[in-house]
Design a protein around this motif. Structure first.
Motif, PDB file in Angstrom:
ATOM      1  N   LEU A 159       0.826  -1.213   0.000  1.00  0.00           N
ATOM      2  CA  LEU A 159       0.000   0.000   0.000  1.00  0.00           C
ATOM      3  C   LEU A 159       0.860   1.262   0.000  1.00  0.00           C
ATOM      4  CD1 LEU A 159      -2.810  -0.993   2.531  1.00  0.00           C
ATOM      5  CD2 LEU A 159      -3.158  -0.396   0.135  1.00  0.00           C
ATOM      6  N   LYS A 160       2.041   1.162   0.580  1.00  0.00           N
ATOM      7  CA  LYS A 160       2.920   2.330   0.690  1.00  0.00           C
ATOM      8  C   LYS A 160       3.308   2.875  -0.675  1.00  0.00           C
ATOM      9  CE  LYS A 160       6.995   3.887   3.257  1.00  0.00           C
ATOM     10  NZ  LYS A 160       8.065   3.493   4.211  1.00  0.00           N
ATOM     11  N   ASP A 161       3.382   2.022  -1.682  1.00  0.00           N
ATOM     12  CA  ASP A 161       3.779   2.448  -3.028  1.00  0.00           C
ATOM     13  C   ASP A 161       2.585   2.650  -3.953  1.00  0.00           C
ATOM     14  OD1 ASP A 161       6.517   2.266  -2.368  1.00  0.00           O
ATOM     15  OD2 ASP A 161       6.473   0.091  -2.694  1.00  0.00           O
ATOM     16  N   SER A 162       1.393   2.748  -3.371  1.00  0.00           N
ATOM     17  CA  SER A 162       0.174   2.865  -4.172  1.00  0.00           C
ATOM     18  C   SER A 162      -0.443   4.257  -4.009  1.00  0.00           C
ATOM     19  CB  SER A 162      -0.848   1.808  -3.734  1.00  0.00           C
ATOM     20  OG  SER A 162      -1.458   2.185  -2.502  1.00  0.00           O
ATOM     21  N   SER A 163      -1.554   4.463  -4.682  1.00  0.00           N
ATOM     22  CA  SER A 163      -2.307   5.717  -4.555  1.00  0.00           C
ATOM     23  C   SER A 163      -3.236   5.711  -3.359  1.00  0.00           C
ATOM     24  CB  SER A 163      -3.135   5.939  -5.831  1.00  0.00           C
ATOM     25  OG  SER A 163      -4.082   4.885  -6.001  1.00  0.00           O
ATOM     26  N   ILE A 164      -3.302   4.597  -2.652  1.00  0.00           N
ATOM     27  CA  ILE A 164      -4.241   4.435  -1.538  1.00  0.00           C
ATOM     28  C   ILE A 164      -3.590   4.915  -0.237  1.00  0.00           C
ATOM     29  CG2 ILE A 164      -5.560   2.764  -0.182  1.00  0.00           C
ATOM     30  CD1 ILE A 164      -5.636   1.018  -2.736  1.00  0.00           C
ATOM     31  N   ARG A 165      -4.326   5.678   0.526  1.00  0.00           N
ATOM     32  CA  ARG A 165      -3.839   6.178   1.814  1.00  0.00           C
ATOM     33  C   ARG A 165      -4.250   5.207   2.918  1.00  0.00           C
ATOM     34  NH1 ARG A 165      -5.587  12.084   4.278  1.00  0.00           N
ATOM     35  NH2 ARG A 165      -4.623  11.911   6.362  1.00  0.00           N
ATOM     36  N   TYR A 166      -3.274   4.706   3.623  1.00  0.00           N
ATOM     37  CA  TYR A 166      -3.531   3.799   4.741  1.00  0.00           C
ATOM     38  C   TYR A 166      -3.723   4.630   6.000  1.00  0.00           C
ATOM     39  CZ  TYR A 166      -3.057  -0.311   7.792  1.00  0.00           C
ATOM     40  OH  TYR A 166      -3.282  -1.318   8.712  1.00  0.00           O
ATOM     41  N   ILE A 167      -4.900   4.492   6.626  1.00  0.00           N
ATOM     42  CA  ILE A 167      -5.188   5.205   7.866  1.00  0.00           C
ATOM     43  C   ILE A 167      -4.977   4.230   9.019  1.00  0.00           C
ATOM     44  CG2 ILE A 167      -6.894   6.510   9.184  1.00  0.00           C
ATOM     45  CD1 ILE A 167      -6.099   7.931   6.640  1.00  0.00           C
ATOM     46  N   LEU A 168      -3.848   4.400   9.702  1.00  0.00           N
ATOM     47  CA  LEU A 168      -3.529   3.550  10.851  1.00  0.00           C
ATOM     48  C   LEU A 168      -4.390   3.973  12.033  1.00  0.00           C
ATOM     49  CD1 LEU A 168      -1.683   1.418  12.253  1.00  0.00           C
ATOM     50  CD2 LEU A 168      -0.169   3.332  12.822  1.00  0.00           C
ATOM     51  N   VAL A 169      -5.224   3.055  12.538  1.00  0.00           N
ATOM     52  CA  VAL A 169      -6.155   3.367  13.616  1.00  0.00           C
ATOM     53  C   VAL A 169      -5.621   2.793  14.930  1.00  0.00           C
ATOM     54  CG1 VAL A 169      -8.044   3.358  11.944  1.00  0.00           C
ATOM     55  CG2 VAL A 169      -7.574   1.291  13.294  1.00  0.00           C
ATOM     56  N   ARG A 170      -6.391   3.013  16.009  1.00  0.00           N
ATOM     57  CA  ARG A 170      -5.969   2.543  17.325  1.00  0.00           C
ATOM     58  C   ARG A 170      -6.754   1.341  17.822  1.00  0.00           C
ATOM     59  NH1 ARG A 170      -2.366   5.830  19.758  1.00  0.00           N
ATOM     60  NH2 ARG A 170      -1.982   3.842  20.811  1.00  0.00           N
ATOM     61  N   HIS A 171      -7.815   0.970  17.114  1.00  0.00           N
ATOM     62  CA  HIS A 171      -8.575  -0.234  17.429  1.00  0.00           C
ATOM     63  C   HIS A 171      -9.300  -0.658  16.155  1.00  0.00           C
ATOM     64  CE1 HIS A 171     -11.412  -3.052  19.271  1.00  0.00           C
ATOM     65  NE2 HIS A 171     -10.732  -2.960  20.405  1.00  0.00           N
ATOM     66  N   GLU A 172      -9.322  -1.966  15.904  1.00  0.00           N
ATOM     67  CA  GLU A 172      -9.949  -2.446  14.665  1.00  0.00           C
ATOM     68  C   GLU A 172     -11.433  -2.108  14.600  1.00  0.00           C
ATOM     69  OE1 GLU A 172      -6.380  -5.124  15.468  1.00  0.00           O
ATOM     70  OE2 GLU A 172      -8.058  -4.343  16.665  1.00  0.00           O
ATOM     71  N   GLN A 173     -12.090  -2.019  15.747  1.00  0.00           N
ATOM     72  CA  GLN A 173     -13.499  -1.616  15.729  1.00  0.00           C
ATOM     73  C   GLN A 173     -13.654  -0.234  15.102  1.00  0.00           C
ATOM     74  OE1 GLN A 173     -16.591  -0.353  19.114  1.00  0.00           O
ATOM     75  NE2 GLN A 173     -15.988  -2.492  19.295  1.00  0.00           N
ATOM     76  N   GLY A 174     -12.721   0.667  15.445  1.00  0.00           N
ATOM     77  CA  GLY A 174     -12.740   1.990  14.838  1.00  0.00           C
ATOM     78  C   GLY A 174     -12.537   1.929  13.340  1.00  0.00           C
ATOM     79  N   ALA A 175     -11.663   1.028  12.875  1.00  0.00           N
ATOM     80  CA  ALA A 175     -11.428   0.883  11.438  1.00  0.00           C
ATOM     81  C   ALA A 175     -12.703   0.478  10.720  1.00  0.00           C
ATOM     82  CB  ALA A 175     -10.337  -0.153  11.187  1.00  0.00           C
ATOM     83  N   ALA A 176     -13.456  -0.456  11.305  1.00  0.00           N
ATOM     84  CA  ALA A 176     -14.689  -0.922  10.673  1.00  0.00           C
ATOM     85  C   ALA A 176     -15.732   0.191  10.624  1.00  0.00           C
ATOM     86  CB  ALA A 176     -15.230  -2.135  11.423  1.00  0.00           C
ATOM     87  N   PHE A 177     -15.852   0.964  11.713  1.00  0.00           N
ATOM     88  CA  PHE A 177     -16.806   2.080  11.699  1.00  0.00           C
ATOM     89  C   PHE A 177     -16.392   3.144  10.686  1.00  0.00           C
ATOM     90  CE2 PHE A 177     -18.119   0.937  16.243  1.00  0.00           C
ATOM     91  CZ  PHE A 177     -19.351   0.446  15.847  1.00  0.00           C
ATOM     92  N   MET A 178     -15.090   3.379  10.546  1.00  0.00           N
ATOM     93  CA  MET A 178     -14.622   4.337   9.543  1.00  0.00           C
ATOM     94  C   MET A 178     -14.980   3.865   8.137  1.00  0.00           C
ATOM     95  SD  MET A 178     -10.866   5.308  11.077  1.00  0.00           S
ATOM     96  CE  MET A 178     -10.684   5.751  12.805  1.00  0.00           C
ATOM     97  N   ALA A 179     -14.729   2.592   7.869  1.00  0.00           N
ATOM     98  CA  ALA A 179     -15.071   2.048   6.556  1.00  0.00           C
ATOM     99  C   ALA A 179     -16.567   2.155   6.299  1.00  0.00           C
ATOM    100  CB  ALA A 179     -14.612   0.595   6.466  1.00  0.00           C
TER     101      ALA A 179
END
Length: 554
Positions: free
Chosen positions: A41-61
């Motif tokens: 992902l680091k070499d792609s056009s996609i921005r990786y948003i590093l979160v602090r809990h996977e539950q937060g990642a799912a709600f963000m998505a």
């Protein structure tokens, strides 16, 4: 350079497939078993948003998917990381929101036996997704990823899950493997027979009423709904999830249904003999509350047939593109209905509540005052997320929404803790709009760690914490039904210091007159801010007592 050095990996193939799907962000936490994916992902056009809990990642998505219509992507490692995604994944499915959840899994060389961190993740995700699968090989990845997005985004949308075994993710990819071309499922025109049957029902109707749900928002049917209402002279109510799809300042607007008691808007349904439901799904609101006697004829306008329910007997199902269905039905009905006084009285009573809130100067603040000040501070297209709890009840019934998806709740699963991570994703999806997360103190601390994510990623929004030191909605329900409450009170940190410890700005309201200027300042500063406002929830029982005394018809 050797052929081996330029060999594409499965992880790079996955990233290329995500880029082909138009993915802009991946929300997640890396693990040992998916480091190749995160590195690619680091070499792609996609921005990786590093979160602090996977539950937060799912709600963000989920919130990204809700606001854009494109599947949000959540990523996690295997085992505990994947399991932590499940609440947000289930929330997305029950709220009809497209999400693609991708996690690592143990390698195929040991998945068949008892081994470290092995859990049958595909089986765990099946009940809460539209589709759940494991990638058995590198060759399967292009098809699986295309299927994941197509399934997630096709009506009725929802979450899907894909497990990538560790040895598949790190394997070389044959040079001829590439992302598949996109194909989008297009909505069809409604059938002429369906329109004719629906028009026949309306030809003999006395007092039809429209109920618009989240599906109308997803379909972009707001303009068509307004024209339909104006052409036929029909009053329109919305579900909590559908707020804003019909503007609350329109003369035909009746407000939102979904409150725990018989609210003003319910009287409009009491008088109705025909319900025209537009993009309504039963998980948004139990139909027994608007059709208790099963005596109303229902015209179901949606992209797909209705779920079966004893209190939702569909007389006619109009299936197809919602806007085109409304246009066709409006043209087929050769009469205009006369609006009675009920609608105006309902709108007047809601306006009076909001105006009453502006004049309530007590401290701690009344919920009505908080709602009134939020509405005053926010622009017409700005976004408010109301977390689950007493906050949701006050905001969803009182906060006027004028545009689709500008007042967002979780009313499918009603998950607590979605508003803070959701606000971060809302700002990414709609960067030019102001974003406010309205949350109780109980829900706030469930995912408040994502303040650090927002500060680090420089994603500005405001969190307004309604502080009462209790799980207020449960207290309300206990007091209402049991006459007493228990095990609902808790302590809180100093929310100002707490916010500042993350690098955010913190404010504490100490008088009613401070809230509106503080809201305006925090929203204008365009940084991550937390405002703690003490709230007096004695108004809860006053409201339900008042609604219990109302009698109809109006």
């Amino acid at each position: 350079m050797s052929a081996q050095a330029t060999q594409k990996t499965a992880a790079q193939l996955i990233v290329q497939a995500l880029e082909a799907e138009g993915v802009e962000y991946v929300f997640g936490i890396p693990g040992e078993e998916n480091i190749h994916f995160v590195d690619a992902l680091k070499d792609s056009s996609i921005r990786y948003i590093l979160v602090r809990h996977e539950q937060g990642a799912a709600f963000m998505a989920e919130l990204y998917g809700r606001l854009t219509g494109k599947a949000g992507v959540a990523s996690a490692t295997l085992g505990p990381g994947a399991i932590n995604l499940q609440l947000g994944v289930a929330d997305a499915t029950t709220n009809s929101t497209p999400v693609v959840a991708i996690t690592a899994q143990v390698g195929l060389d040991r998945i068949y036996k008892e081994t470290h961190q092995v859990v049958d993740l595909v089986s765990l995700f099946k009940p809460i997704t539209k589709w759940s699968e494991l990638a058995p090989s590198v060759q399967a990845l292009p098809e699986l990823i295309r299927k994941a997005f197509k399934t997630a985004q096709t009506e009725r949308p929802g979450a899907v899950y894909l497990a990538i075994p560790e040895d598949v993710e790190s394997a070389p990819a044959p040079g001829d493997l590439a992302p598949l071309p996109l194909n989008v499922v297009r909505p069809q025109d409604p059938s002429a027979a369906q329109i004719a049957r629906a028009a026949e029902v309306l030809a003999t109707a006395r007092r039809p009423i429209v109920l618009a749900g989240h599906g109308a928002t997803r379909a972009g049917a707001s303009d068509a709904l307004v024209r339909f209402s104006e052409k036929l002279g029909l009053p329109v109510a919305t579900t909590f999830n559908g707020k804003g799809v019909f503007p609350d300042d329109h003369r035909h607007a009746l407000g939102a249904v979904g409150f725990m008691r018989h609210d003003y808007v319910n009287f409009g349904f009491d008088e109705a003999d025909v319900l025209i439901t537009v993009g309504y799904e039963l998980q948004e609101f139990d139909p027994v509350k608007i059709n208790p006697n099963r005596d109303k004829k229902i015209i179901h306008v949606h992209r797909f047939p209705a779920e079966v329910d004893d209190h939702y007997p569909v007389a006619v199902g109009v299936h197809g593109d919602i806007s085109r269905s409304l246009h066709a039905l409006g043209d087929a009905v050769h009469r205009r209905f006369t609006m009675n006084g009920t609608g105006e009285k309902i709108r007047r009573m809601l306006r009076e509540e909001l105006e009453q809130g502006r004049e309530e100067h007590g401290f701690p603040l009344s919920p009505r005052r908080v709602v009134a000040d939020i509405r005053e501070a926010m622009g017409r297209e700005d976004i408010v997320l109301a977390d689950t709890g007493a906050v949701k009840m006050w905001m969803a019934r009182m906060y006027p929404a004028y545009e689709p998806n500008t007042m967002i709740v979780s009313n499918g699963l009603s998950s607590m803790g979605f508003a803070v991570p959701g606000a971060l994703a809302a700002k990414l999806a709609c960067p030019r709009r102001k974003v406010l997360a309205a949350t109780g103190d109980g829900a706030f601390l469930m995912n408040s760690q994502e303040l650090e994510t927002a500060v680090r990623e420089r994603i500005p929004f405001v969190v307004l914490v309604w502080e009462d030191g209790a799980y207020g909605l449960i207290e309300w329900k206990m007091d209402l039904e049991l006459g007493r409450d228990s095990n609902v009170a808790f302590g809180n940190p100093d929310f100002v210091k707490y916010a500042e410890s993350f690098g955010a700005r913190g404010y504490r309201i100490s008088s009613a007159g401070e809230l509106l200027p503080t809201l305006r300042k925090a929203l204008a500063d365009d940084v991550v801010s937390v405002i703690a406002v003490p709230v007096d929830y004695s108004a809860n029982l006053q409201l339900t007592d008042k609604l219990g005394e109302l009698t109809g018809p109006f």
